[in-house]
Design a protein around this motif. Structure first.
Motif, short mmCIF file in Angstrom:
data_model
loop_
_atom_site.label_atom_id
_atom_site.label_comp_id
_atom_site.label_asym_id
_atom_site.label_seq_id
_atom_site.Cartn_x
_atom_site.Cartn_y
_atom_site.Cartn_z
N LEU A 2 -8.06 -3.08 -6.04
CA LEU A 2 -8.42 -1.87 -5.30
C LEU A 2 -7.18 -1.01 -5.12
N GLU A 3 -7.31 0.26 -5.45
CA GLU A 3 -6.20 1.21 -5.31
C GLU A 3 -6.69 2.42 -4.52
N VAL A 4 -6.15 2.60 -3.33
CA VAL A 4 -6.48 3.74 -2.48
C VAL A 4 -5.33 4.73 -2.56
N LYS A 5 -5.65 6.00 -2.85
CA LYS A 5 -4.61 7.01 -3.02
C LYS A 5 -4.93 8.26 -2.20
N SER A 21 -2.55 5.59 1.43
CA SER A 21 -2.48 4.96 0.11
C SER A 21 -2.15 3.48 0.29
N LEU A 22 -2.82 2.63 -0.50
CA LEU A 22 -2.54 1.20 -0.44
C LEU A 22 -3.08 0.54 -1.70
N SER A 23 -2.52 -0.63 -2.01
CA SER A 23 -2.98 -1.44 -3.13
C SER A 23 -3.41 -2.81 -2.62
N VAL A 24 -4.53 -3.30 -3.15
CA VAL A 24 -5.03 -4.62 -2.79
C VAL A 24 -5.02 -5.48 -4.05
N PRO A 25 -4.10 -6.43 -4.16
CA PRO A 25 -4.00 -7.26 -5.37
C PRO A 25 -5.21 -8.18 -5.54
N ASP A 26 -5.55 -8.45 -6.76
CA ASP A 26 -6.64 -9.34 -7.11
C ASP A 26 -6.36 -10.75 -6.57
N GLY A 27 -7.33 -11.32 -5.86
CA GLY A 27 -7.22 -12.69 -5.38
C GLY A 27 -6.37 -12.89 -4.14
N ALA A 28 -5.93 -11.79 -3.53
CA ALA A 28 -5.05 -11.89 -2.36
C ALA A 28 -5.80 -11.50 -1.09
N LEU A 29 -5.25 -11.91 0.04
CA LEU A 29 -5.75 -11.49 1.34
C LEU A 29 -4.78 -10.46 1.90
N THR A 30 -5.27 -9.24 2.07
CA THR A 30 -4.46 -8.14 2.58
C THR A 30 -4.96 -7.76 3.96
N ALA A 31 -4.08 -7.76 4.94
CA ALA A 31 -4.44 -7.45 6.32
C ALA A 31 -4.10 -6.00 6.64
N VAL A 32 -5.00 -5.32 7.32
CA VAL A 32 -4.77 -3.97 7.83
C VAL A 32 -4.72 -4.06 9.34
N LEU A 33 -3.57 -3.76 9.91
CA LEU A 33 -3.32 -3.93 11.34
C LEU A 33 -3.12 -2.57 11.99
N GLY A 34 -3.19 -2.58 13.33
CA GLY A 34 -2.96 -1.34 14.06
C GLY A 34 -3.79 -1.30 15.32
N ALA A 35 -3.46 -0.36 16.20
CA ALA A 35 -4.14 -0.23 17.49
C ALA A 35 -5.52 0.39 17.32
N ASN A 36 -6.30 0.38 18.40
CA ASN A 36 -7.57 1.09 18.40
C ASN A 36 -7.34 2.56 18.06
N PRO A 53 -14.83 10.83 2.00
CA PRO A 53 -13.54 11.43 2.33
C PRO A 53 -13.50 12.92 2.02
N ARG A 54 -12.60 13.61 2.67
CA ARG A 54 -12.35 15.00 2.31
C ARG A 54 -11.60 15.09 0.99
N SER A 55 -10.70 14.14 0.79
CA SER A 55 -9.94 14.11 -0.46
C SER A 55 -9.39 12.71 -0.66
N GLY A 56 -8.85 12.47 -1.84
CA GLY A 56 -8.31 11.17 -2.18
C GLY A 56 -9.33 10.28 -2.85
N THR A 57 -8.88 9.11 -3.28
CA THR A 57 -9.74 8.19 -4.01
C THR A 57 -9.57 6.77 -3.51
N ALA A 58 -10.60 5.96 -3.74
CA ALA A 58 -10.54 4.51 -3.55
C ALA A 58 -11.17 3.92 -4.80
N ALA A 59 -10.35 3.36 -5.68
CA ALA A 59 -10.82 2.94 -7.00
C ALA A 59 -10.82 1.42 -7.12
N LEU A 60 -11.93 0.87 -7.60
CA LEU A 60 -12.07 -0.55 -7.89
C LEU A 60 -11.96 -0.73 -9.40
N ASP A 61 -10.90 -1.40 -9.83
CA ASP A 61 -10.64 -1.56 -11.26
C ASP A 61 -10.69 -0.22 -11.99
#
Length: 235
Positions: A2-5, A21-36, A53-61
């Motif tokens: 997954l590639e979010v741009k 923007s963020l990258s999620v590697p195949d087979g990994a556990l990626t945590a998204v943290l932060g306050a309310n 979204p207003r703009s940007g992409t979230a692409a799977l493969d």
């Protein structure tokens, strides 16, 4: 995988995500943290097609998900476990699990997939004919995760699975997510406010602050950095 741009999502005039923007590697556990209010839930809802979204992409493969209907995103192998699980309390445990296979194209082996969930979460097997309304909070979270797993996703989006649960149950849920990555190659994007628990099982982590990525890197490195932990994670 997954590639979010440069993702921008707004409610009215206020951006909830501002160029994420963020990258999620195949087979990994990626945590998204932060306050309310940091934009964590908005991020998952956008990836799964519930928000545009207003703009940007979230692409799977390489395939952009941001203009696809939610059911098509499920067919591509993305499953979303929303905050508080979202199980249908009037239905039984078994009926909730059967719903997990609704939008996936491989439906012939549904019984095998449900059996695998019961093996992963034994309390559900004992309560398969019971209405979900009669389950404890921890059992409902297991059911929500199990329903998503019935679809045999490639990418699992999980929103605040620890919310309102006892520490013992939280540890069990986190251990299951880690084991799924290690044993099956499942890719997990985990949104959590319980930063300590999330970092203990994650490979990578990022912190959202006011809709932007404040810091990102290896989970172990973030957990070991006292300055970052005190500034962003509260422990």
């Amino acid at each position: 995988m997954l590639e979010v741009k440069d993702l921008v999502v707004a409610y009215g005039a206020e951006p909830a995500l501002d160029g994420v923007s963020l990258s999620v590697p195949d087979g990994a556990l990626t945590a998204v943290l932060g306050a309310n209010g940091a934009g964590k839930t908005t991020l998952l809802r956008t990836i799964s097609g519930l928000l545009r979204p207003r703009s940007g992409t979230a692409a799977l493969d390489g395939r952009d998900l941001t203009r696809l209907p939610a059911e098509e995103i499920v067919r591509l192998g993305v499953a979303h476990v929303p905050q508080s699980g979202g199980v249908i309390t009037e239905l039984t445990v078994e009926e909730n699990l059967r719903l997990g296979g609704l939008w996936r194209w491989r439906r012939g082996d549904l019984a095998r997939r449900i059996a695998a969930v019961y093996e992963l979460f034994p309390p559900l097997a004992d309560r398969r004919a019971r209405a979900a309304a009669a389950l404890s909070g921890g059992e409902r979270q297991m059911l929500a995760l199990g329903r998503a797993l019935v679809a045999e996703p490639r990418l699992l989006l999980v929103d605040e699975p620890s919310l309102g649960l006892a520490p013992r149950v939280v540890a069990q849920i986190m251990a299951v997510l880690r084991r799924l990555c290690d044993d099956t190659g499942l890719t997990v994007l985990l949104v959590e406010q319980n930063a300590r628990s999330a970092l203990s099982v994650a490979d990578r982590a990022l912190v959202l602050s006011l809709g932007s990525v404040a810091v990102a890197g290896e989970a172990a490195a973030l957990a070991a950095d006292d300055r970052l932990r005190h500034a962003y994670l509260g422990f």
